[in-house]
Design an enzyme around this catalytic site. Structure first.
Site, mmCIF file in Angstrom:
data_model
loop_
_atom_site.group_PDB
_atom_site.id
_atom_site.type_symbol
_atom_site.label_atom_id
_atom_site.label_comp_id
_atom_site.label_asym_id
_atom_site.label_seq_id
_atom_site.Cartn_x
_atom_site.Cartn_y
_atom_site.Cartn_z
ATOM 1 N N CYS A 42 0.939 -1.310 -0.186
ATOM 2 C CA CYS A 42 -0.079 -0.399 0.022
ATOM 3 C C CYS A 42 0.669 1.286 -0.231
ATOM 4 O O CYS A 42 0.732 2.368 -0.959
ATOM 5 C CB CYS A 42 -0.980 -0.037 0.416
ATOM 6 S SG CYS A 42 -2.013 1.218 1.138
ATOM 7 N N CYS A 47 -1.189 1.720 -3.505
ATOM 8 C CA CYS A 47 -2.231 2.895 -2.773
ATOM 9 C C CYS A 47 -1.737 4.298 -3.356
ATOM 10 O O CYS A 47 -2.079 5.463 -3.412
ATOM 11 C CB CYS A 47 -3.119 2.491 -1.867
ATOM 12 S SG CYS A 47 -3.657 0.876 -1.258
ATOM 13 N N LYS A 50 -0.085 5.240 -6.121
ATOM 14 C CA LYS A 50 -0.201 5.380 -7.175
ATOM 15 C C LYS A 50 -1.920 6.095 -7.127
ATOM 16 O O LYS A 50 -1.682 7.112 -7.924
ATOM 17 C CB LYS A 50 -1.242 3.892 -7.733
ATOM 18 C CG LYS A 50 -2.279 3.767 -8.355
ATOM 19 C CD LYS A 50 -3.944 4.253 -7.888
ATOM 20 C CE LYS A 50 -4.249 4.133 -6.267
ATOM 21 N NZ LYS A 50 -5.446 2.814 -5.824
ATOM 22 N N TYR A 183 -8.345 -3.561 -11.733
ATOM 23 C CA TYR A 183 -8.030 -2.273 -10.688
ATOM 24 C C TYR A 183 -7.050 -1.770 -11.332
ATOM 25 O O TYR A 183 -6.783 -0.738 -11.775
ATOM 26 C CB TYR A 183 -7.940 -2.744 -9.543
ATOM 27 C CG TYR A 183 -9.270 -2.788 -8.620
ATOM 28 C CD1 TYR A 183 -9.923 -2.543 -7.707
ATOM 29 C CD2 TYR A 183 -9.699 -4.210 -8.467
ATOM 30 C CE1 TYR A 183 -10.851 -2.140 -6.757
ATOM 31 C CE2 TYR A 183 -10.710 -4.448 -8.204
ATOM 32 C CZ TYR A 183 -11.877 -3.949 -6.703
ATOM 33 O OH TYR A 183 -12.311 -3.999 -5.857
ATOM 34 N N GLU A 187 -6.575 2.186 -14.036
ATOM 35 C CA GLU A 187 -6.188 2.916 -13.238
ATOM 36 C C GLU A 187 -4.759 2.958 -13.575
ATOM 37 O O GLU A 187 -4.058 4.325 -13.748
ATOM 38 C CB GLU A 187 -5.075 2.281 -11.684
ATOM 39 C CG GLU A 187 -6.814 2.267 -10.457
ATOM 40 C CD GLU A 187 -6.407 1.922 -9.389
ATOM 41 O OE1 GLU A 187 -7.363 2.013 -7.914
ATOM 42 O OE2 GLU A 187 -5.798 1.306 -9.078
ATOM 43 N N HIS A 442 -27.247 21.627 -2.731
ATOM 44 C CA HIS A 442 -27.384 21.564 -4.518
ATOM 45 C C HIS A 442 -26.459 22.723 -4.329
ATOM 46 O O HIS A 442 -26.414 23.813 -4.027
ATOM 47 C CB HIS A 442 -28.529 22.043 -4.491
ATOM 48 C CG HIS A 442 -29.464 22.314 -5.986
ATOM 49 N ND1 HIS A 442 -29.198 21.549 -6.944
ATOM 50 C CD2 HIS A 442 -28.925 23.541 -6.376
ATOM 51 C CE1 HIS A 442 -29.303 22.163 -8.040
ATOM 52 N NE2 HIS A 442 -29.484 23.450 -7.833
ATOM 53 N N GLU A 447 -26.230 14.820 -4.670
ATOM 54 C CA GLU A 447 -28.069 15.243 -3.695
ATOM 55 C C GLU A 447 -28.489 14.169 -5.437
ATOM 56 O O GLU A 447 -29.567 13.761 -4.876
ATOM 57 C CB GLU A 447 -28.292 16.623 -4.807
ATOM 58 C CG GLU A 447 -28.018 16.719 -5.758
ATOM 59 C CD GLU A 447 -28.393 18.735 -6.442
ATOM 60 O OE1 GLU A 447 -29.431 18.930 -5.857
ATOM 61 O OE2 GLU A 447 -27.904 19.782 -6.568
HETATM 62 P P1 NDP Z 1 -7.603 -7.737 -11.029
HETATM 63 O O1 NDP Z 1 -7.760 -9.678 -10.628
HETATM 64 O O2 NDP Z 1 -7.945 -6.492 -10.159
HETATM 65 O O3 NDP Z 1 -7.741 -7.960 -12.822
HETATM 66 C C1 NDP Z 1 -6.353 -9.066 -13.584
HETATM 67 C C2 NDP Z 1 -6.789 -8.657 -14.240
HETATM 68 O O4 NDP Z 1 -6.064 -9.167 -15.552
HETATM 69 C C3 NDP Z 1 -8.655 -9.190 -14.949
HETATM 70 O O5 NDP Z 1 -9.044 -8.426 -15.800
HETATM 71 C C4 NDP Z 1 -7.983 -10.294 -15.848
HETATM 72 O O6 NDP Z 1 -8.977 -11.063 -16.460
HETATM 73 C C5 NDP Z 1 -6.864 -10.165 -16.430
HETATM 74 N N1 NDP Z 1 -5.596 -11.335 -16.726
HETATM 75 C C6 NDP Z 1 -5.808 -12.728 -15.701
HETATM 76 N N2 NDP Z 1 -4.670 -12.850 -16.403
HETATM 77 C C7 NDP Z 1 -4.527 -13.195 -17.193
HETATM 78 C C8 NDP Z 1 -4.052 -13.054 -18.720
HETATM 79 N N3 NDP Z 1 -3.393 -14.088 -18.985
HETATM 80 N N4 NDP Z 1 -3.902 -12.654 -19.980
HETATM 81 C C9 NDP Z 1 -4.867 -11.574 -19.921
HETATM 82 N N5 NDP Z 1 -5.258 -10.797 -19.084
HETATM 83 C C10 NDP Z 1 -5.402 -11.366 -18.015
HETATM 84 O O7 NDP Z 1 -5.771 -8.120 -10.598
HETATM 85 P P2 NDP Z 1 -5.057 -6.406 -10.366
HETATM 86 O O8 NDP Z 1 -4.149 -6.615 -10.818
HETATM 87 O O9 NDP Z 1 -5.412 -4.888 -11.424
HETATM 88 O O10 NDP Z 1 -5.459 -5.979 -8.671
HETATM 89 C C11 NDP Z 1 -5.030 -7.328 -7.718
HETATM 90 C C12 NDP Z 1 -5.704 -6.303 -6.775
HETATM 91 O O11 NDP Z 1 -5.691 -6.081 -6.068
HETATM 92 C C13 NDP Z 1 -7.115 -6.512 -7.227
HETATM 93 O O12 NDP Z 1 -8.479 -8.036 -7.441
HETATM 94 C C14 NDP Z 1 -7.781 -5.320 -5.474
HETATM 95 O O13 NDP Z 1 -7.916 -6.425 -4.652
HETATM 96 C C15 NDP Z 1 -6.468 -5.126 -5.381
HETATM 97 N N6 NDP Z 1 -5.958 -3.797 -6.414
HETATM 98 C C16 NDP Z 1 -7.442 -2.860 -5.380
HETATM 99 C C17 NDP Z 1 -6.863 -1.470 -5.751
HETATM 100 C C18 NDP Z 1 -7.836 -0.206 -5.218
HETATM 101 O O14 NDP Z 1 -8.787 -0.744 -4.515
HETATM 102 N N7 NDP Z 1 -8.524 0.848 -6.089
HETATM 103 C C19 NDP Z 1 -6.102 -0.939 -7.023
HETATM 104 C C20 NDP Z 1 -5.358 -1.671 -7.290
HETATM 105 C C21 NDP Z 1 -5.155 -3.554 -6.464
HETATM 106 P P3 NDP Z 1 -10.270 -11.593 -16.148
HETATM 107 O O15 NDP Z 1 -11.740 -10.648 -16.017
HETATM 108 O O16 NDP Z 1 -10.634 -12.417 -17.144
HETATM 109 O O17 NDP Z 1 -10.033 -12.434 -15.168
#
Ligand code: NDP
Length: 453
Positions: A42, A47, A50, A183, A187, A442, A447
């Site tokens: 984080c 977090c 980022k 995510y 982002e 407002h 709102e």
């Molecule tokens: P996510 O699980 O959110 O997303 C992973 C993405 O990668 C999905 O779209 C997935 O597709 C895709 N993917 C997985 N494997 C492959 C592959 N081999 N080829 C192509 N695409 C692939 O993971 P993140 O890494 O973005 O984030 C991890 C976690 O960290 C989040 O789930 C969240 O819990 C936390 N996080 C929270 C944030 C916040 O609160 N703002 C910010 C950043 C991270 P598919 O959907 O088809 O599986």
């Protein structure tokens, strides 16, 4: 065997720090072991940096809208190198603050990589997987080592960056391919676009953010497209070639994309490397550590919190798990973490935030005929003069019978701030009529949650 500590915490990230300080506040003798920088994902590579980058990237929008407000800049430009440097300086400050807070709490910080020598003793190494230089023993051990980004199994994946590396860059190349639809991908695509970088985002599914409310996901997709992100859906990389700075990426549709960098944002995994969990018989489910309601593993003096348990991988969840663990074990308070209604946000452009059930999940759980959906989609007043920028979406999902709000979703400026506040009454089982009883403020965006019918 002398157990010199009541508690040894492995990992000084959000969950580990919270647990260590809370346990020490109850009088426990606590050591926290960290091989990397104190602060964890984080603070050091997630977090915090980022969100600072996201704040910086939002100036694009302000600069572009400025002339419509009569504000004229000449030669305004964004220097990502300065931003990255300033972000690292702030991360250094926070890292030092966390170290000093540990000291004040009476927690002993031990630098090194820990691995299990036995159920009560931890070997410490200078390098991950290196030879043991020291052993420490404790009554209880908490595993809070978090997760790490995982690269897809394709040839050339090592040429891509993972999110950790984004914060180490001196600057960014002119064109970047972002792989993933979750995510981190959304982002970083937004941040990079805001910093003036050309972004192509490869998403393996038909939509962004699988599992989120579908309209919210579409609203984000439209907003990001308008912002300048080029999407390729149902597309995955099959090969990455070249060298960093000069990359050629091939896709499953036989396209070749040239770019300066590739961000592989394809998910994260528990960071179990070299912990030697098998030597003490800790049970895993897949790659995550299995625990009960009080964060206890199958070995009764060993516990785990946060991303290493791969449940809801969010900082506030890890912190609460860490505190609940310490309250239970050292504070005599048997408290369970409440995983219901965990609000979350994606700091994309537009920002989106959500709490409760998506429309689809609500339909599945309650039946389509038993839910009401209210929504409002509009261009916010801040964009009225420039007439540019994505629309806001505000959406409520209600249980028709009780009239309780069971889902609340938003895309648009300050979505995270607004949903954080909405999560409180929703957690108290607020009905739409409770929102209606509140006089609208407002003109504001929020709102609409009151006035929508
Ligand atoms: P996510 O699980 O959110 O997303 C992973 C993405 O990668 C999905 O779209 C997935 O597709 C895709 N993917 C997985 N494997 C492959 C592959 N081999 N080829 C192509 N695409 C692939 O993971 P993140 O890494 O973005 O984030 C991890 C976690 O960290 C989040 O789930 C969240 O819990 C936390 N996080 C929270 C944030 C916040 O609160 N703002 C910010 C950043 C991270 P598919 O959907 O088809 O599986």
């Amino acid at each position: 065997m002398e157990k010199s500590f009541d508690l040894i915490v492995l990992g000084a990230g959000s969950g580990g720090l919270a647990a260590a300080k809370r346990a020490a506040s109850y009088g426990a003798k606590v050591a926290i072991v960290e091989g990397d920088r104190v602060g964890g994902t984080c603070v050091i590579r997630g977090c915090v940096p980022k969100k600072l980058l996201a704040y910086g990237s939002l100036y694009k929008d302000h600069i572009e809208a400025a002339p419509s407000f009569g504000v004229c800049f000449s030669n305004a430009h964004i220097d990502a190198g300065i931003l990255l440097n300033n972000v690292r300086t702030e991360v250094d400050r926070l890292n030092a603050l966390h170290i000093s807070n540990l000291k004040k709490s009476g927690v002993e910080l031990i630098s090194g990589w820990g691995s299990f020598a036995s159920a009560h003793c931890i070997d410490l190494a200078k390098e991950k997987g290196g030879p043991s230089i020291r052993q420490i023993c404790g009554e209880s051990i908490l595993i809070a080592v978090g997760g790490r980004p995982s690269r897809p199994a394709i040839q050339g994946a090592s040429l891509g960056w993972v999110s950790d590396e984004m914060f180490l860059q001196k600057s960014f190349p002119e064109k970047v391919v972002v792989v993933g639809g979750g995510y981190i991908a959304c982002e970083f695509s937004s941040i990079l676009t805001g910093l003036g970088i050309s972004v192509t985002q490869l998403v393996r599914g038909p939509h962004l953010l699988r599992g989120f409310d579908h309209e919210l996901s579409l609203s984000l997709e439209n907003g990001m497209k308008e912002y300048g992100v080029d999407f390729l859906f149902e597309t995955v990389p099959t090969l990455i070639q070249g060298s960093r700075g000069d990359i050629s990426l091939s896709t499953n549709h036989a396209e070749e994309i040239s770019c300066g960098g590739v961000l592989l944002a394809t998910g994260r995994k528990p960071f179990l490397d070299n912990l030697r969990l098998d030597s003490v018989g800790i049970k895993l489910a897949g790659e995550r550590i299995m625990i009960d309601n009080h964060q206890t593993t199958n070995v009764k003096n060993i516990f785990a919190v946060g991303d290493v348990t791969d449940r809801i991988n969010l900082t506030p969840v890890a912190i609460d798990e860490g505190r609940a663990f310490a309250d239970h074990l050292y504070g005599g308070k048997s408290r369970k973490v409440n995983y219901d209604l965990v609000a979350s946000a994606v700091f994309s452009y537009p920002e989106i935030a959500t709490v409760g059930l998506s429309e689809d999940k609500a339909k599945k759980l309650y039946g389509s005929e038993n839910i009401t959906v209210l929504k409002s989609c509009f261009r916010p007043m801040s964009k009225a003069l420039s007439k540019k920028g994505s629309k806001c979406l505000l959406k409520l999902v209600l249980d028709k019978n009780s009239e309780e709000i069971i889902g609340c979703h938003m895309a648009g400026e300050n979505a995270a701030e607004i949903i954080q506040m909405a999560a409180i009454p929703i957690g108290m089982k607020a009905k739409k009529s409770d929102f209606d009883n509140t006089m609208a403020l407002h003109p504001s965006i929020a709102e609409e949650f009151v006035t929508m019918t």
